[in-house]
Write an enzyme that holds these catalytic residues in place. Structure first.
Site, mmCIF file in Angstrom:
data_model
loop_
_atom_site.group_PDB
_atom_site.id
_atom_site.type_symbol
_atom_site.label_atom_id
_atom_site.label_comp_id
_atom_site.label_asym_id
_atom_site.label_seq_id
_atom_site.Cartn_x
_atom_site.Cartn_y
_atom_site.Cartn_z
ATOM 1 N N MET A 103 24.789 9.799 5.548
ATOM 2 C CA MET A 103 24.454 8.469 5.025
ATOM 3 C C MET A 103 24.439 8.531 3.493
ATOM 4 O O MET A 103 23.825 7.680 2.836
ATOM 5 C CB MET A 103 23.104 8.010 5.576
ATOM 6 C CG MET A 103 23.140 7.868 7.095
ATOM 7 S SD MET A 103 21.940 6.708 7.740
ATOM 8 C CE MET A 103 20.432 7.517 7.272
ATOM 9 N N LEU A 113 23.919 12.721 -1.104
ATOM 10 C CA LEU A 113 24.175 14.094 -0.659
ATOM 11 C C LEU A 113 23.391 15.117 -1.490
ATOM 12 O O LEU A 113 23.224 14.969 -2.691
ATOM 13 C CB LEU A 113 25.677 14.399 -0.761
ATOM 14 C CG LEU A 113 26.588 13.447 0.031
ATOM 15 C CD1 LEU A 113 28.045 13.892 -0.079
ATOM 16 C CD2 LEU A 113 26.183 13.346 1.498
ATOM 17 N N HIS A 150 23.670 18.871 2.819
ATOM 18 C CA HIS A 150 24.981 18.317 3.198
ATOM 19 C C HIS A 150 26.087 19.230 2.675
ATOM 20 O O HIS A 150 27.103 19.435 3.333
ATOM 21 C CB HIS A 150 25.195 16.932 2.574
ATOM 22 C CG HIS A 150 24.226 15.893 3.025
ATOM 23 N ND1 HIS A 150 23.248 15.374 2.210
ATOM 24 C CD2 HIS A 150 24.092 15.265 4.210
ATOM 25 C CE1 HIS A 150 22.560 14.463 2.868
ATOM 26 N NE2 HIS A 150 23.031 14.388 4.079
ATOM 27 N N GLN A 209 20.363 2.003 12.777
ATOM 28 C CA GLN A 209 19.453 3.096 13.137
ATOM 29 C C GLN A 209 18.120 3.020 12.382
ATOM 30 O O GLN A 209 17.275 3.888 12.532
ATOM 31 C CB GLN A 209 20.122 4.457 12.948
ATOM 32 C CG GLN A 209 20.329 4.893 11.507
ATOM 33 C CD GLN A 209 21.053 6.222 11.424
ATOM 34 O OE1 GLN A 209 22.248 6.296 11.708
ATOM 35 N NE2 GLN A 209 20.360 7.288 11.043
ATOM 36 N N GLY A 242 23.141 19.118 10.812
ATOM 37 C CA GLY A 242 22.107 20.036 10.331
ATOM 38 C C GLY A 242 21.017 20.247 11.371
ATOM 39 O O GLY A 242 20.639 19.320 12.102
ATOM 40 N N LYS A 268 18.037 20.603 10.732
ATOM 41 C CA LYS A 268 16.809 19.910 10.332
ATOM 42 C C LYS A 268 16.533 18.694 11.226
ATOM 43 O O LYS A 268 15.390 18.424 11.564
ATOM 44 C CB LYS A 268 16.914 19.465 8.874
ATOM 45 C CG LYS A 268 15.633 18.872 8.419
ATOM 46 C CD LYS A 268 15.699 18.342 7.024
ATOM 47 C CE LYS A 268 14.796 17.167 6.928
ATOM 48 N NZ LYS A 268 15.491 15.894 7.018
ATOM 49 N N GLN A 293 17.978 14.722 16.778
ATOM 50 C CA GLN A 293 19.269 14.036 16.647
ATOM 51 C C GLN A 293 20.391 14.916 17.215
ATOM 52 O O GLN A 293 21.254 14.465 17.963
ATOM 53 C CB GLN A 293 19.522 13.725 15.169
ATOM 54 C CG GLN A 293 20.940 13.308 14.844
ATOM 55 C CD GLN A 293 21.080 12.803 13.419
ATOM 56 O OE1 GLN A 293 20.661 11.721 13.096
ATOM 57 N NE2 GLN A 293 21.699 13.588 12.557
ATOM 58 N N MET A 297 15.524 20.395 2.541
ATOM 59 C CA MET A 297 16.210 19.382 1.726
ATOM 60 C C MET A 297 16.437 18.111 2.535
ATOM 61 O O MET A 297 16.795 18.178 3.712
ATOM 62 C CB MET A 297 17.528 19.930 1.228
ATOM 63 C CG MET A 297 17.304 20.952 0.159
ATOM 64 S SD MET A 297 18.808 21.298 -0.732
ATOM 65 C CE MET A 297 18.196 22.611 -1.769
ATOM 66 N N SER A 298 16.186 16.985 1.886
ATOM 67 C CA SER A 298 16.355 15.687 2.543
ATOM 68 C C SER A 298 16.580 14.636 1.461
ATOM 69 O O SER A 298 16.014 14.740 0.363
ATOM 70 C CB SER A 298 15.074 15.351 3.310
ATOM 71 O OG SER A 298 15.039 13.968 3.596
HETATM 72 O O1 PAF Z 1 21.737 12.354 9.924
HETATM 73 C C1 PAF Z 1 22.219 11.336 9.379
HETATM 74 O O2 PAF Z 1 22.424 11.272 8.168
HETATM 75 C C2 PAF Z 1 22.554 10.129 10.246
HETATM 76 O O3 PAF Z 1 21.633 9.976 11.278
HETATM 77 C C3 PAF Z 1 23.990 10.165 10.804
HETATM 78 C C4 PAF Z 1 24.197 11.317 11.760
HETATM 79 C C5 PAF Z 1 24.988 10.254 9.665
HETATM 80 C C6 PAF Z 1 24.292 8.876 11.583
HETATM 81 O O4 PAF Z 1 24.179 7.751 10.761
#
Ligand code: PAF
Length: 285
Positions: free
Chosen positions: A32, A35, A39, A63, A149, A151, A155, A186-187
């Site tokens: 998303m 970065l 990432h 989401q 990831g 993390k 998901q 990291m986030s």
């Molecule tokens: O982990 C993320 O950044 C999001 O949930 C993803 C997998 C890109 C889906 O929008």
């Protein structure tokens, strides 16, 4: 290396079918944006394994269960494209909302059970949104491999299950969590922490490490592991959303530890929600 920025599905499909005709393999890193080095590691790994890496950058509205969170999500496309170029990604796919969702969705992907607790319990609709957009991206890009990831462990488990149940022909590559020097995972959300909150945030990792030490030291009762770790998180600035010990595949809570488990947590630090997790192996008897 030059990175091509593509905004439409039709241009991306044309470009990728040319690559495929030349026998090239394709790696997809769904993101998303905003970065960071976490990432970066996914992109580097894809660039090593695939001939062409596609990084998708799309802040997926379906989401987000909280519209304010969606509005506040950082959008830094130019810096992100530079980051992708420096890591040898061939293509950045950055579609608009209209390109991804030209009309109201009448079909979506629901993965049951795995999504009913942990983050799913506190973010209704979140995993339906994630599974749906990831499925769309997999259909659009048709990669050989897709990178996620560790993390975001829940998901990852949800996507693994979706790919398995729906026979999606893609290999999922899990990439380990990248941490700051003090252990904070990291986030993109870390940039929202105030200076004081940033100082406190590494306690999350310390609590997970403490839980892991107990598990590898032979404690079998998850209640005991949780009580000890949660005590470390009990401070006025922090609100624990959950701290659980789960089966690493099904993400269902376990009571007795008889094999590998994942310790998973989500907390609020001020107005920022942080998640993290660690895989723990019990001591062999
Ligand atoms: O982990 C993320 O950044 C999001 O949930 C993803 C997998 C890109 C889906 O929008």
């Amino acid at each position: 290396m030059s990175t091509q920025l593509i905004h439409t599905i039709s241009e991306l499909r044309e470009t990728l079918s040319r690559q495929r005709r030349q026998g090239k393999t394709i790696g997809l890193v769904p993101t998303m944006g905003a970065l960071h080095d976490g990432h970066g590691k996914l992109i580097e790994q894809s660039a090593q394994q695939a001939d062409c890496t596609v990084v998708s950058i799309f802040v997926n509205p379906i989401q987000f269960n909280d519209p304010l969170d969606y509005d506040k999500y950082p959008r830094t496309l130019q810096t992100d494209v530079d980051c992708c170029a420096s890591r040898c990604a061939g293509i950045v796919f950055a579609p608009s909302d209209e390109e991804m969702y030209p009309e109201p969705l009448r079909a979506s992907v629901v993965v049951s059970e795995l999504t009913e607790h942990l983050c799913g319990r506190f973010r209704p609709g979140h995993f339906r949104g994630v599974a749906t957009v990831v499925m769309k991206l997999l259909q659009i890009v048709q990669p050989d491999r897709v990178y996620f990831g560790e993390k975001d462990a829940q998901q990852l488990a949800v996507i693994r299950r979706m790919v398995r149940d729906l026979n999606v022909p893609v290999e999922i590559v899990e990439v380990s969590t990248v941490r700051e020097a003090d252990g904070l995972a990291m986030s993109s959300r870390n940039q929202r922490l105030t200076h004081a909150e940033r100082e406190i945030a590494p306690v999350l990792y310390r609590a997970l490490l403490a839980a892991r030490r107990r598990v590898s030291g032979g404690v079998r009762d998850t209640g005991e592991v949780k009580r000890h770790a949660e005590a470390m998180l009990r401070r006025p600035e922090l609100r624990i959303e959950y701290f659980e010990i789960v089966d690493p595949d099904t993400m269902q809570p376990v009571e007795r530890i008889n094999g590998p488990v994942r310790v998973v947590t989500a907390v609020w630090l001020g107005s920022t929600r942080l998640i993290d997790n660690l895989l723990c192996e019990p001591q062999r008897l």
